[in-house]
Write a protein that holds these residues in place. Sequence first.
Motif, PDB file in Angstrom:
ATOM      1  N   PRO A  42      -1.929   9.255  17.806  1.00 54.08           N
ATOM      2  CA  PRO A  42      -1.912  10.440  16.928  1.00 54.08           C
ATOM      3  C   PRO A  42      -1.444  10.110  15.510  1.00 54.08           C
ATOM      4  N   ARG A  43      -0.439   9.248  15.394  1.00 51.38           N
ATOM      5  CA  ARG A  43       0.069   8.883  14.071  1.00 51.38           C
ATOM      6  C   ARG A  43      -1.003   8.180  13.248  1.00 51.38           C
ATOM      7  N   THR A  44      -1.772   7.311  13.881  1.00 46.36           N
ATOM      8  CA  THR A  44      -2.836   6.602  13.176  1.00 46.36           C
ATOM      9  C   THR A  44      -3.938   7.559  12.741  1.00 46.36           C
ATOM     10  N   VAL A  45      -4.298   8.500  13.602  1.00 44.50           N
ATOM     11  CA  VAL A  45      -5.318   9.488  13.241  1.00 44.50           C
ATOM     12  C   VAL A  45      -4.851  10.330  12.060  1.00 44.50           C
ATOM     13  N   VAL A  46      -3.591  10.737  12.083  1.00 42.88           N
ATOM     14  CA  VAL A  46      -3.040  11.505  10.957  1.00 42.88           C
ATOM     15  C   VAL A  46      -3.099  10.680   9.676  1.00 42.88           C
ATOM     16  N   GLY A  47      -2.759   9.387   9.761  1.00 41.15           N
ATOM     17  CA  GLY A  47      -2.832   8.525   8.586  1.00 41.15           C
ATOM     18  C   GLY A  47      -4.245   8.398   8.048  1.00 41.15           C
ATOM     19  N   LEU A  48      -5.221   8.286   8.933  1.00 43.15           N
ATOM     20  CA  LEU A  48      -6.618   8.217   8.498  1.00 43.15           C
ATOM     21  C   LEU A  48      -7.016   9.481   7.742  1.00 43.15           C
ATOM     22  N   ILE A  49      -6.696  10.626   8.320  1.00 44.38           N
ATOM     23  CA  ILE A  49      -7.132  11.900   7.730  1.00 44.38           C
ATOM     24  C   ILE A  49      -6.418  12.164   6.420  1.00 44.38           C
ATOM     25  N   VAL A  50      -5.102  11.967   6.397  1.00 39.90           N
ATOM     26  CA  VAL A  50      -4.334  12.222   5.173  1.00 39.90           C
ATOM     27  C   VAL A  50      -4.741  11.242   4.079  1.00 39.90           C
ATOM     28  N   GLY A  51      -4.953   9.973   4.441  1.00 37.74           N
ATOM     29  CA  GLY A  51      -5.370   8.989   3.448  1.00 37.74           C
ATOM     30  C   GLY A  51      -6.695   9.352   2.797  1.00 37.74           C
ATOM     31  N   ILE A  52      -7.667   9.740   3.615  1.00 42.51           N
ATOM     32  CA  ILE A  52      -8.969  10.142   3.066  1.00 42.51           C
ATOM     33  C   ILE A  52      -8.809  11.328   2.128  1.00 42.51           C
ATOM     34  N   ALA A  53      -8.050  12.331   2.551  1.00 43.24           N
ATOM     35  CA  ALA A  53      -7.893  13.542   1.737  1.00 43.24           C
ATOM     36  C   ALA A  53      -7.226  13.231   0.403  1.00 43.24           C
ATOM     37  N   LEU A  54      -6.156  12.442   0.419  1.00 40.17           N
ATOM     38  CA  LEU A  54      -5.453  12.125  -0.826  1.00 40.17           C
ATOM     39  C   LEU A  54      -6.306  11.253  -1.739  1.00 40.17           C
ATOM     40  N   GLY A  55      -6.982  10.251  -1.172  1.00 39.64           N
ATOM     41  CA  GLY A  55      -7.800   9.363  -1.994  1.00 39.64           C
ATOM     42  C   GLY A  55      -8.948  10.082  -2.667  1.00 39.64           C
ATOM     43  N   VAL A  56      -9.683  10.887  -1.896  1.00 38.25           N
ATOM     44  CA  VAL A  56     -10.835  11.594  -2.464  1.00 38.25           C
ATOM     45  C   VAL A  56     -10.385  12.623  -3.491  1.00 38.25           C
ATOM     46  N   SER A  57      -9.287  13.337  -3.223  1.00 37.78           N
ATOM     47  CA  SER A  57      -8.810  14.315  -4.211  1.00 37.78           C
ATOM     48  C   SER A  57      -8.406  13.619  -5.506  1.00 37.78           C
ATOM     49  N   GLY A  58      -7.788  12.433  -5.406  1.00 39.40           N
ATOM     50  CA  GLY A  58      -7.441  11.689  -6.614  1.00 39.40           C
ATOM     51  C   GLY A  58      -8.664  11.240  -7.392  1.00 39.40           C
ATOM     52  N   ALA A  59      -9.688  10.763  -6.681  1.00 38.89           N
ATOM     53  CA  ALA A  59     -10.922  10.350  -7.353  1.00 38.89           C
ATOM     54  C   ALA A  59     -11.590  11.526  -8.057  1.00 38.89           C
ATOM     55  N   LEU A  60     -11.571  12.685  -7.423  1.00 38.41           N
ATOM     56  CA  LEU A  60     -12.175  13.880  -8.035  1.00 38.41           C
ATOM     57  C   LEU A  60     -11.430  14.288  -9.299  1.00 38.41           C
ATOM     58  N   ILE A  61     -10.096  14.268  -9.248  1.00 38.22           N
ATOM     59  CA  ILE A  61      -9.314  14.661 -10.428  1.00 38.22           C
ATOM     60  C   ILE A  61      -9.549  13.687 -11.568  1.00 38.22           C
ATOM     61  N   GLN A  62      -9.577  12.394 -11.281  1.00 40.46           N
ATOM     62  CA  GLN A  62      -9.814  11.411 -12.335  1.00 40.46           C
ATOM     63  C   GLN A  62     -11.194  11.598 -12.960  1.00 40.46           C
ATOM     64  N   ALA A  63     -12.189  11.882 -12.135  1.00 38.70           N
ATOM     65  CA  ALA A  63     -13.543  12.058 -12.665  1.00 38.70           C
ATOM     66  C   ALA A  63     -13.650  13.340 -13.480  1.00 38.70           C
ATOM     67  N   LEU A  64     -13.056  14.426 -13.000  1.00 35.90           N
ATOM     68  CA  LEU A  64     -13.175  15.706 -13.699  1.00 35.90           C
ATOM     69  C   LEU A  64     -12.465  15.682 -15.041  1.00 35.90           C
TER      70      LEU A  64
END
Length: 315
Positions: A42-64
């Motif tokens: 469960p901890r690894t799955v949470v890390g996968l999901i949270v990592g994807i969400a934080l990374g993509v949101s950061g990429a979107l903010i930088q691009a916008l």
Amino acid sequence: MVLLVVVVLASIAIGARDIPLPAVLHPTDVTERLIIRDLRFPRTVVGLIVGIALGVSGALIQALTRNPLADPGILGVGPGAAFFVALAVGVFGIGSITGYLWFAFAGALVVTVVVYVIGAAGRRTADPVRLVLAGVALGAVLGGITAAMTLLDPVAFDAMRFWSAGTIADRGLAVVWPVLPFLAIGLILAAIAAAPLNAIALGDDAASALGAHVTRTRVVVVAAVTLLAGGATAIAGPIGFVGLMVPHVARWITGPDQRWILAYTTVLAPILLLTADVLGRVVMRPGEIPVGIVTAFVGAPVLIVLIRRTRVSGL
């Protein structure tokens, strides 16, 4: 993808009690099976999901914003979501994630809009320097208020003590399920906005001439960042620097095409987060350092390097 698989296996195998790789793939010992099933997986799955969400949101903010120093933490989105969650817990007595999830979304949205309005005040587009200054200032204020609320009511915030440092430990799948649909919608919106963001990188006038709907793209990106950053914060607390570092690595590999940047970020961000989590388990074994502290320890020098680089302005 190969590196991601390696990191996932390491996340399951390494901890207070190391598990051999053959046992990770085919556990026979009852204790090891319980550790993998109830804790590590469960901890690894949470890390996968949270990592994807934080990374993509950061990429979107930088691009916008066309700001290489932007990420949900530096622009105050994470602290804003954390502040609203603190309000939900301390003022309204909400203790379940299904209840304070909406507060996390509200905090992420409000801070995103406020920072962007401040950065664009008196201009047609947001100024990158103003955005960073407004985000850091607003994040510091909200973080200070959140800390003060925690000190005033330590009993109500006892469950948030580790959450406020940013952690994926003891965050079971039951915490993920209520948030998962919103994160999926956020990723879909990010995919929709990827191509128009390539046009916006040329400027609003050029983007309009190329047929991109600038206002609609901004609304879509803000909605995606709200869902992704707010949902990740609701699950794991405020974790900084993942959305700052990973898009730059993806950009060095792929070039300026936002579609490829988002695709690579989706893979690279959970690699960084899970690696930081594994390091947090190893450094103070048998104790642990929350992953949010590890990413901050790694991310602060990276931020200094990025500020000193002259090429970072070329987004």
